[in-house]
Design a protein around this motif. Structure first.
Motif, PDB file in Angstrom:
ATOM      1  N   SER A   1       2.650  -7.533  -3.791  1.00  0.00           N
ATOM      2  CA  SER A   1       1.248  -7.983  -3.806  1.00  0.00           C
ATOM      3  C   SER A   1       1.148  -9.452  -4.194  1.00  0.00           C
ATOM      4  O   SER A   1       0.365 -10.203  -3.603  1.00  0.00           O
ATOM      5  CB  SER A   1       0.426  -7.125  -4.769  1.00  0.00           C
ATOM      6  OG  SER A   1       0.386  -5.795  -4.316  1.00  0.00           O
TER       7      SER A   1
ATOM      8  N   HIS B   1      -3.150  -4.731   4.410  1.00  0.00           N
ATOM      9  CA  HIS B   1      -3.662  -3.876   3.326  1.00  0.00           C
ATOM     10  C   HIS B   1      -4.566  -2.781   3.887  1.00  0.00           C
ATOM     11  O   HIS B   1      -4.493  -1.624   3.448  1.00  0.00           O
ATOM     12  CB  HIS B   1      -4.434  -4.705   2.298  1.00  0.00           C
ATOM     13  CG  HIS B   1      -3.562  -5.391   1.302  1.00  0.00           C
ATOM     14  ND1 HIS B   1      -2.771  -4.717   0.399  1.00  0.00           N
ATOM     15  CD2 HIS B   1      -3.364  -6.711   1.049  1.00  0.00           C
ATOM     16  CE1 HIS B   1      -2.128  -5.575  -0.357  1.00  0.00           C
ATOM     17  NE2 HIS B   1      -2.463  -6.799   0.022  1.00  0.00           N
TER      18      HIS B   1
ATOM     19  N   ARG C   1      -3.233   6.163   2.046  1.00  0.00           N
ATOM     20  CA  ARG C   1      -4.137   6.664   1.017  1.00  0.00           C
ATOM     21  C   ARG C   1      -5.480   7.114   1.568  1.00  0.00           C
ATOM     22  O   ARG C   1      -6.255   7.733   0.854  1.00  0.00           O
ATOM     23  CB  ARG C   1      -4.343   5.596  -0.062  1.00  0.00           C
ATOM     24  CG  ARG C   1      -3.034   5.288  -0.777  1.00  0.00           C
ATOM     25  CD  ARG C   1      -3.237   4.572  -2.064  1.00  0.00           C
ATOM     26  NE  ARG C   1      -3.699   3.213  -1.845  1.00  0.00           N
ATOM     27  CZ  ARG C   1      -4.216   2.454  -2.806  1.00  0.00           C
ATOM     28  NH1 ARG C   1      -4.356   2.926  -4.005  1.00  0.00           N
ATOM     29  NH2 ARG C   1      -4.585   1.228  -2.541  1.00  0.00           N
TER      30      ARG C   1
ATOM     31  N   GLU D   1       0.831  -1.211   0.000  1.00  0.00           N
ATOM     32  CA  GLU D   1       0.000   0.000   0.000  1.00  0.00           C
ATOM     33  C   GLU D   1       0.860   1.254   0.000  1.00  0.00           C
ATOM     34  O   GLU D   1       0.525   2.240  -0.648  1.00  0.00           O
ATOM     35  CB  GLU D   1      -0.951  -0.005   1.204  1.00  0.00           C
ATOM     36  CG  GLU D   1      -2.011  -1.076   1.133  1.00  0.00           C
ATOM     37  CD  GLU D   1      -2.949  -0.915  -0.050  1.00  0.00           C
ATOM     38  OE1 GLU D   1      -3.230   0.232  -0.467  1.00  0.00           O
ATOM     39  OE2 GLU D   1      -3.412  -1.942  -0.562  1.00  0.00           O
TER      40      GLU D   1
ATOM     41  N   PHE E   1      -3.738   1.147   3.663  1.00  0.00           N
ATOM     42  CA  PHE E   1      -4.637   2.058   2.961  1.00  0.00           C
ATOM     43  C   PHE E   1      -5.023   3.229   3.862  1.00  0.00           C
ATOM     44  O   PHE E   1      -5.008   4.386   3.438  1.00  0.00           O
ATOM     45  CB  PHE E   1      -5.893   1.326   2.486  1.00  0.00           C
ATOM     46  CG  PHE E   1      -6.860   2.225   1.790  1.00  0.00           C
ATOM     47  CD1 PHE E   1      -6.712   2.510   0.441  1.00  0.00           C
ATOM     48  CD2 PHE E   1      -7.910   2.811   2.475  1.00  0.00           C
ATOM     49  CE1 PHE E   1      -7.589   3.352  -0.210  1.00  0.00           C
ATOM     50  CE2 PHE E   1      -8.796   3.662   1.841  1.00  0.00           C
ATOM     51  CZ  PHE E   1      -8.643   3.933   0.493  1.00  0.00           C
TER      52      PHE E   1
END
Length: 147
Positions: free
Chosen positions: A105, A127, A135, A70, A131
């Motif tokens: 990944s 993950h 993000r 990520e 995230f």
């Protein structure tokens, strides 16, 4: 004419000729469904094995692989390159980051294929936290939600 005592067995992992009293060799850690034991194989033959400490290390390793995937997804954004950088340099940087992120990944995917429930949860949480940190907007302006 073939004798009824000789049987040819063809399977995905073993091809052998046996008699009726023998059975074909099958891998002992092949699980077709999720299981929750700590005796498993993750990514490498014999690792982590029957040791609970090594199993915990394998879970941490998978978690960080997913977390780093990520982070690399965030690093490969166009905003992470210098504004005055050459266009070819930007493309090369983003391509390299994408390749490394894809490799991480795929390693996470291969780990999940062990069908171990703990490994699966470590990948999901890695993950998800990655995230949220890189993000999502959970920790300020560290990134933006894709939209």
């Amino acid at each position: 004419m073939l004798s009824s005592k000789n049987v040819v067995v063809v399977e995905a992992w073993n091809t052998t000729t046996t008699t009726q009293t023998q059975t074909p060799h099958r891998p002992s850690l092949l699980h077709p469904t999720f299981y929750w034991g700590y005796n498993c194989q993750v990514l490498f033959s014999g690792w982590p094995g029957p040791d609970r400490g090594m199993y915990a290390l394998a879970l941490i390793f998978v978690f960080f692989l997913a977390f780093l995937a990520e982070w690399l997804a965030r690093c490969s954004d166009a905003s992470s390159t210098k504004p005055g950088a050459h266009k070819l340099a930007k493309v090369a940087f983003r391509t390299a980051m994408y390749a490394v992120k894809s490799g991480f990944s795929y390693l996470v995917i291969l780990a999940v294929v062990s069908f171990n429930g703990g490994v699966f949860l470590a990948a999901i949480f890695g993950h998800a936290l990655g995230f949220a940190v890189f993000r999502g907007r959970a920790f300020g302006n560290m990134g933006q939600v894709d939209g």
